[in-house]
Design a protein around this motif. Sequence first.
Motif, PDB file in Angstrom:
ATOM      1  N   GLN A 193      -8.665  10.945  -9.850  1.00 55.14           N
ATOM      2  CA  GLN A 193      -8.732  11.565 -11.184  1.00 55.14           C
ATOM      3  C   GLN A 193      -8.123  13.119 -11.110  1.00 55.14           C
ATOM      4  O   GLN A 193      -7.747  13.234  -9.894  1.00 55.14           O
ATOM      5  N   LEU A 194      -8.234  13.769 -11.869  1.00 54.08           N
ATOM      6  CA  LEU A 194      -7.595  15.291 -12.092  1.00 54.08           C
ATOM      7  C   LEU A 194      -8.097  16.169 -10.919  1.00 54.08           C
ATOM      8  O   LEU A 194      -7.647  16.494 -10.024  1.00 54.08           O
ATOM      9  N   SER A 195      -9.541  16.189 -10.992  1.00 56.76           N
ATOM     10  CA  SER A 195     -10.250  16.936  -9.919  1.00 56.76           C
ATOM     11  C   SER A 195     -11.760  16.300  -9.616  1.00 56.76           C
ATOM     12  O   SER A 195     -12.026  15.321 -10.258  1.00 56.76           O
ATOM     13  N   ASP A 196     -12.300  16.712  -8.306  1.00 57.25           N
ATOM     14  CA  ASP A 196     -13.442  16.239  -7.946  1.00 57.25           C
ATOM     15  C   ASP A 196     -14.376  16.772  -8.935  1.00 57.25           C
ATOM     16  O   ASP A 196     -14.224  17.587  -9.706  1.00 57.25           O
TER      17      ASP A 196
ATOM     18  N   GLU B 247      -7.187   2.521 -15.091  1.00 62.50           N
ATOM     19  CA  GLU B 247      -7.868   3.127 -14.193  1.00 62.50           C
ATOM     20  C   GLU B 247      -7.586   2.527 -12.737  1.00 62.50           C
ATOM     21  O   GLU B 247      -7.533   1.252 -12.623  1.00 62.50           O
ATOM     22  N   TYR B 248      -7.063   3.520 -11.930  1.00 64.66           N
ATOM     23  CA  TYR B 248      -6.806   2.753 -10.519  1.00 64.66           C
ATOM     24  C   TYR B 248      -6.822   3.876  -9.497  1.00 64.66           C
ATOM     25  O   TYR B 248      -6.971   5.336  -9.946  1.00 64.66           O
ATOM     26  N   GLY B 249      -6.772   3.673  -8.250  1.00 67.06           N
ATOM     27  CA  GLY B 249      -6.731   4.711  -7.082  1.00 67.06           C
ATOM     28  C   GLY B 249      -7.933   5.065  -6.869  1.00 67.06           C
ATOM     29  O   GLY B 249      -8.704   4.605  -5.953  1.00 67.06           O
ATOM     30  N   GLY B 250      -8.525   6.426  -7.195  1.00 67.24           N
ATOM     31  CA  GLY B 250      -9.641   7.016  -6.741  1.00 67.24           C
ATOM     32  C   GLY B 250      -9.913   7.185  -5.456  1.00 67.24           C
ATOM     33  O   GLY B 250     -11.000   7.411  -4.812  1.00 67.24           O
ATOM     34  N   TYR B 251      -8.688   7.681  -4.506  1.00 68.51           N
ATOM     35  CA  TYR B 251      -8.829   7.649  -3.185  1.00 68.51           C
ATOM     36  C   TYR B 251      -9.554   9.069  -2.994  1.00 68.51           C
ATOM     37  O   TYR B 251      -9.552  10.050  -3.737  1.00 68.51           O
ATOM     38  N   THR B 252     -10.467   9.288  -1.893  1.00 67.43           N
ATOM     39  CA  THR B 252     -11.163  10.442  -1.708  1.00 67.43           C
ATOM     40  C   THR B 252     -10.697  11.249  -0.630  1.00 67.43           C
ATOM     41  O   THR B 252     -10.198  10.650   0.513  1.00 67.43           O
ATOM     42  N   TYR B 253     -10.922  12.535  -0.482  1.00 71.97           N
ATOM     43  CA  TYR B 253     -10.572  13.301   0.501  1.00 71.97           C
ATOM     44  C   TYR B 253     -11.360  14.663   0.352  1.00 71.97           C
ATOM     45  O   TYR B 253     -11.399  15.427  -0.913  1.00 71.97           O
ATOM     46  N   SER B 254     -12.248  14.900   1.160  1.00 66.35           N
ATOM     47  CA  SER B 254     -13.261  15.977   0.913  1.00 66.35           C
ATOM     48  C   SER B 254     -12.642  17.392   1.639  1.00 66.35           C
ATOM     49  O   SER B 254     -12.393  17.138   3.026  1.00 66.35           O
ATOM     50  N   VAL B 255     -12.434  18.268   0.810  1.00 73.31           N
ATOM     51  CA  VAL B 255     -11.713  19.451   1.639  1.00 73.31           C
ATOM     52  C   VAL B 255     -12.966  20.478   2.007  1.00 73.31           C
ATOM     53  O   VAL B 255     -13.419  20.915   1.142  1.00 73.31           O
TER      54      VAL B 255
ATOM     55  N   ARG C  36     -11.829   5.156  -1.349  1.00 75.92           N
ATOM     56  CA  ARG C  36     -11.193   4.899  -0.184  1.00 75.92           C
ATOM     57  C   ARG C  36     -11.051   6.228   0.451  1.00 75.92           C
ATOM     58  O   ARG C  36     -10.430   6.939  -0.102  1.00 75.92           O
ATOM     59  N   SER C  37     -11.599   6.507   1.728  1.00 71.96           N
ATOM     60  CA  SER C  37     -11.593   7.929   2.114  1.00 71.96           C
ATOM     61  C   SER C  37     -10.607   8.080   3.244  1.00 71.96           C
ATOM     62  O   SER C  37     -10.196   7.105   3.685  1.00 71.96           O
ATOM     63  N   TYR C  38     -10.128   9.329   3.189  1.00 66.81           N
ATOM     64  CA  TYR C  38      -9.160   9.763   4.028  1.00 66.81           C
ATOM     65  C   TYR C  38      -9.478  11.209   4.687  1.00 66.81           C
ATOM     66  O   TYR C  38     -10.197  12.049   3.906  1.00 66.81           O
ATOM     67  N   SER C  39      -9.375  11.617   5.722  1.00 61.70           N
ATOM     68  CA  SER C  39     -10.057  12.520   6.932  1.00 61.70           C
ATOM     69  C   SER C  39      -9.125  13.686   6.828  1.00 61.70           C
ATOM     70  O   SER C  39      -9.650  14.903   7.201  1.00 61.70           O
ATOM     71  N   THR C  40      -7.806  13.561   6.351  1.00 62.68           N
ATOM     72  CA  THR C  40      -6.886  14.834   6.251  1.00 62.68           C
ATOM     73  C   THR C  40      -6.150  14.908   5.113  1.00 62.68           C
ATOM     74  O   THR C  40      -5.942  13.868   4.493  1.00 62.68           O
ATOM     75  N   LYS C  41      -5.516  15.888   4.803  1.00 62.13           N
ATOM     76  CA  LYS C  41      -4.490  16.010   3.666  1.00 62.13           C
ATOM     77  C   LYS C  41      -3.508  15.282   3.996  1.00 62.13           C
ATOM     78  O   LYS C  41      -2.629  14.524   2.995  1.00 62.13           O
TER      79      LYS C  41
END
Length: 610
Positions: free
Chosen positions: A588-591, A533-541, A554-559
């Motif tokens: 992961q694959l999807s939210d 497991e690694y990554g888990g970056y987040t972006y809320s659409v 780890r959150s990002y605000s834009t695509k």
Amino acid sequence: MAAAFSVYFEWNGRWNMRVLDAITAIGPGKARQSVHNQLTSQWGESVDPGHVLCDYPRPQLRRSDWICLNGTWQYVISKTGKRPRHIDGDIVVPFSPESRLSGVNRKLKPGEYLWYQRSVELPELPEEKRLLLHFGAVDQSCTVWWNGRLAGRNENGYLPFSIDVTSFLRPGKNILRVRARDDTDENRRSRGKQSMHPGGMFYTAQSGIWQTVWMEWVPDNYLKALKITPLFDEGKVRLEMTLSRPTDIQIGLSGGHDFFIHCVRARDFAQGSSQFTAELPLPELHPWTPESPFLYPLHIEAGEDIVESYFAMRKFSVGMDENRQPRLFLNNEPYFFNGVLDQGYWPESLYTPPSDEAICADIQNMKALGFNTIRKHLKIEPLRWYYYCDRYGMVVWQDMVNGGGKYRPLLTCYLPTALPVLAEHIRDDRRWAHSLHGRPNADDRLRWEKECKRTVEVLYNCPCIALWTLFNEGWGQFDALRLEKQVRELDPTRLIDHASGWFDQGGGDIKSVHNYFRTLKVKNDRRPFVLSEYGGYTYSVPGHIYSSVPYGYRSYSTKEEFTEALKDLQNTIRKLREKGLSGAIYTQLSDIEEETNGLYTWDRKVCKIS
């Protein structure tokens, strides 16, 4: 926001960690009060309650004379185990009552009972035929009555079971009743990520029937079990068949241009045995790979019983590459397993995929993004999901379903995240360790062992499965080295991750590490090194968010920011491959509900990568 999370903590110069990321994700005692939005996938929007998941549910052993029992049933939720006299309403099977597609949208609470009822019309009862009633999965405990008579019970919420109901039949109208009870995390049974108090990395609990219910007529003497083992190096396939009693068998298989027929006579069975094993040479050898997923059709006639199946020729192993680094191999060649974590949740139907088209879209979308592996996380899917992985060429790393008592966040989350080296020195084969990991009860441990064995048996014929993961992050972990040996005896054709993430006992085929907050590195080990497991970056659409309080690492605000960060991360993975990295599973694959770290939104309507 991304810049704020670039702070690092140094400890003796040996490792570093993004402290703010970790605190944001796993902060203790964090109150999570949020507003939940209703999301629906495009497949959920088009579900017809009168025509639900109507394809044959067991692709590895198909018969023609079958009846799908999905659709509208009656239901009632009661406080006691006694059959109630009233009906609450209709429910669409196989969707759980907690899901919107069931038409109920109501939570089954611990201690409550969920009753189902429907009629089954049988205009006539064929002579010398038996009727088998099949359930894909019923969560957790299940009792079945046919025409008021007890037909059978089952105690696992993830695995299929069958009941011979022939002796209960009558011509015309028959009544089928099912009673389910599911206490989720209020008991110690297998539960996956389900929780009565969902939030963060744990999700809405679901209960009752959640996979297809169906019946099939079989001859009095029929093929009860089929076990298929590809013998890659020998260019053969081994078929182990169990029948009601010995009979003549005709086996046909196609290898492209040629068709091969093999005959077995009843006299060839060992005296007193109803089992027969045949090793058949293949007319042509076509290796199965994600790039070329060739499947061999298989036709078996056992007396009057006719079944269709398939298999593939592939070999999963470990070995040394040309630089003497331990590697994972596919078909005797080093192969990098580039994977994504998949927990199999849907916004409108929870555990149950809304359609076959939805299953195919998930698999094909991941292939389009460059992944060749899916780690199926703490859940067992309907058998059709594995069939599509076989067909489209997606390797599967299959988790056993976790359970046990309450998990201690200090042990299973905070300590391993902050001090991973320390976690590697915690044993799991002592009485105190059993209690520490939530498995103090001997009966609970034995139940898990039986479920583990049954999982291997049920999924054995799925060519796509390359690896069994026994335990994840110490959740209910016990005696991993002993259990590894048991699983290897059951299935020597696949690899084993005995302890994914941490609490490594030094066994298994891979060195399996979870790393979300530290610099990604490869650790030298006698086993191939894998980031399981690694990554888990987040972006809320916007417009595709379930919770007003999203959860991630780890959150990002834009695509654009999210895409650039993922590209940088994948460049790091490519560099680590040269240093010995043999596989990597991105989360992961999807939210899913509060978690917004998917490559797709939870409704699968938006791919977050530009």
